[in-house]
Design a protein around this motif. Sequence first.
Motif, short mmCIF file in Angstrom:
data_model
loop_
_atom_site.label_atom_id
_atom_site.label_comp_id
_atom_site.label_asym_id
_atom_site.label_seq_id
_atom_site.Cartn_x
_atom_site.Cartn_y
_atom_site.Cartn_z
N PRO A 63 14.34 130.47 145.90
CA PRO A 63 14.35 130.01 144.50
C PRO A 63 15.74 129.53 144.07
CG PRO A 63 13.06 132.01 144.70
CD PRO A 63 13.71 131.79 146.04
N GLY A 64 15.74 128.40 143.37
CA GLY A 64 17.00 127.83 142.92
C GLY A 64 17.62 126.88 143.92
N SER A 65 16.93 126.57 144.99
CA SER A 65 17.45 125.59 145.95
C SER A 65 17.28 124.18 145.38
CB SER A 65 16.76 125.74 147.30
OG SER A 65 15.38 125.55 147.20
N LEU A 66 17.80 123.19 146.11
CA LEU A 66 17.73 121.84 145.56
C LEU A 66 17.10 120.84 146.52
CD1 LEU A 66 20.21 119.97 146.94
CD2 LEU A 66 21.61 121.35 145.42
N LEU A 67 16.52 119.82 145.91
CA LEU A 67 16.06 118.63 146.61
C LEU A 67 17.14 117.56 146.45
CD1 LEU A 67 12.43 118.37 145.14
CD2 LEU A 67 13.14 119.61 147.20
N VAL A 68 17.20 116.64 147.41
CA VAL A 68 18.12 115.50 147.29
C VAL A 68 17.30 114.23 147.44
CG1 VAL A 68 20.19 114.36 148.15
CG2 VAL A 68 20.01 116.85 148.28
N TYR A 69 17.25 113.44 146.36
CA TYR A 69 16.48 112.20 146.37
C TYR A 69 17.43 111.01 146.30
CZ TYR A 69 13.17 108.56 144.94
OH TYR A 69 12.42 107.41 144.87
N ILE A 70 17.20 110.04 147.17
CA ILE A 70 18.00 108.81 147.21
C ILE A 70 17.08 107.66 146.79
CG2 ILE A 70 19.51 107.34 148.59
CD1 ILE A 70 18.63 110.75 149.95
N PRO A 71 17.09 107.29 145.51
CA PRO A 71 16.10 106.32 145.01
C PRO A 71 16.19 104.95 145.67
CG PRO A 71 17.79 106.78 143.35
CD PRO A 71 17.96 107.79 144.43
N GLU A 72 17.40 104.47 145.95
CA GLU A 72 17.54 103.14 146.56
C GLU A 72 16.94 103.09 147.96
OE1 GLU A 72 20.84 103.66 143.58
OE2 GLU A 72 20.00 104.86 145.22
N GLU A 73 16.90 104.23 148.65
CA GLU A 73 16.36 104.31 150.00
C GLU A 73 14.97 104.93 150.05
OE1 GLU A 73 18.57 103.08 152.76
OE2 GLU A 73 19.07 102.23 150.80
N ARG A 74 14.52 105.46 148.94
CA ARG A 74 13.22 106.15 148.83
C ARG A 74 13.08 107.28 149.87
NH1 ARG A 74 8.51 102.61 149.50
NH2 ARG A 74 7.37 104.27 148.44
N VAL A 75 14.11 108.10 149.94
CA VAL A 75 14.15 109.24 150.86
C VAL A 75 14.35 110.51 150.06
CG1 VAL A 75 15.38 110.35 152.76
CG2 VAL A 75 15.04 107.87 152.78
N LEU A 76 13.56 111.54 150.37
CA LEU A 76 13.69 112.83 149.71
C LEU A 76 13.96 113.91 150.75
CD1 LEU A 76 13.45 114.45 147.04
CD2 LEU A 76 11.03 114.78 147.58
N PHE A 77 15.15 114.52 150.68
CA PHE A 77 15.48 115.66 151.53
C PHE A 77 14.95 116.93 150.86
CE2 PHE A 77 18.29 112.60 153.41
CZ PHE A 77 18.51 113.05 154.71
N LEU A 78 14.09 117.65 151.57
CA LEU A 78 13.41 118.82 151.02
C LEU A 78 14.16 120.12 151.25
CD1 LEU A 78 9.87 117.90 152.37
CD2 LEU A 78 10.59 117.75 149.97
N GLY A 79 15.19 120.11 152.11
CA GLY A 79 15.78 121.38 152.52
C GLY A 79 14.70 122.24 153.15
N ASP A 80 14.69 123.52 152.77
CA ASP A 80 13.65 124.44 153.25
C ASP A 80 12.62 124.75 152.17
OD1 ASP A 80 14.99 124.54 155.63
OD2 ASP A 80 15.46 126.68 155.56
N ALA A 81 12.63 123.96 151.10
CA ALA A 81 11.81 124.30 149.93
C ALA A 81 10.32 124.41 150.23
CB ALA A 81 12.04 123.29 148.82
#
Length: 283
Positions: free
Chosen positions: A167-185
């Motif tokens: 809980p409290g982890s983060l996603l990283v979204y790169i809109p120009e590349e349409r890529v979403l890093f999920l981490g371990d979420a």
Amino acid sequence: MQQFNQLTDRVWYQTPVSETDRPILGLIVGAKRSLMIDAGNSSRHAALFLEEVERQGLKKPDLLALTHWHWDHIFGLKEMNLPAMATKRTVARIEQMLDYDWTDESLEARIEQGIEIPFCADAIKLEFGPTRDIAVQLPNIQFEGELVVDLGGVHCILREVENDHSPGSLLVYIPEERVLFLGDAMYADIFSAKWNYTVERMTLLLDAIAEYDAAYYVWSHGEAMPREAFEQEVVMLRQAMDVTERAGGKISEMHRLYKETVDRVLTTDEEETLVFFANGMKS
């Protein structure tokens, strides 16, 4: 063997290693600066990433984002020596680790106390060997909610999310590349007595993810999954949540209802997911 792959024009990642629990490390390359996603599970892991960045002729990272507090994502922070960003809840959990010892005896003691789990302890022993030069460091930039980083021509949206794994982890979204890093979420809570998902937190997470128009979804211990494959994963999870609530967490009834829904024999992944949700109803 680890590989260093280009996913889109400005997104690169190093593949994971299951034996020592090395997660995917990402690099987002902008015109002005580059951002690294997660620090690696050791100085060796982080150094290998930097070697690959140099080999590809890419700009070395100027900033670093930690998706969450687990050891395999933060132990390379000392090697990187970069301004690091994380949520306040992640920083608070890392603070608890500052005074830990990492000897076999200390690891075993924390397992007995329910602080550590054998899975992580075994991976630490494999990654570091008997001599463990582990120095836990705190990120120096912490936030709540959302933070947008401009790398020059490309942006990274750091979004705090609820989830079962951390809980409290983060996603990283790169809109120009349409890529979403999920981490371990997307992974289960592995620190409870029984690994589990909860319907409440998974619903919040999937709703948050649905806000982003991604072509690729990067799982820290998996792969860069194309949108179509990820959408199938989401369908499976939502079906599992539906039968969990309808069956009140009773696994035999959940299994019957799910099989009735899909009209076929369940896959191993589906079987495991149902067990995790059943465990979550009982915790």
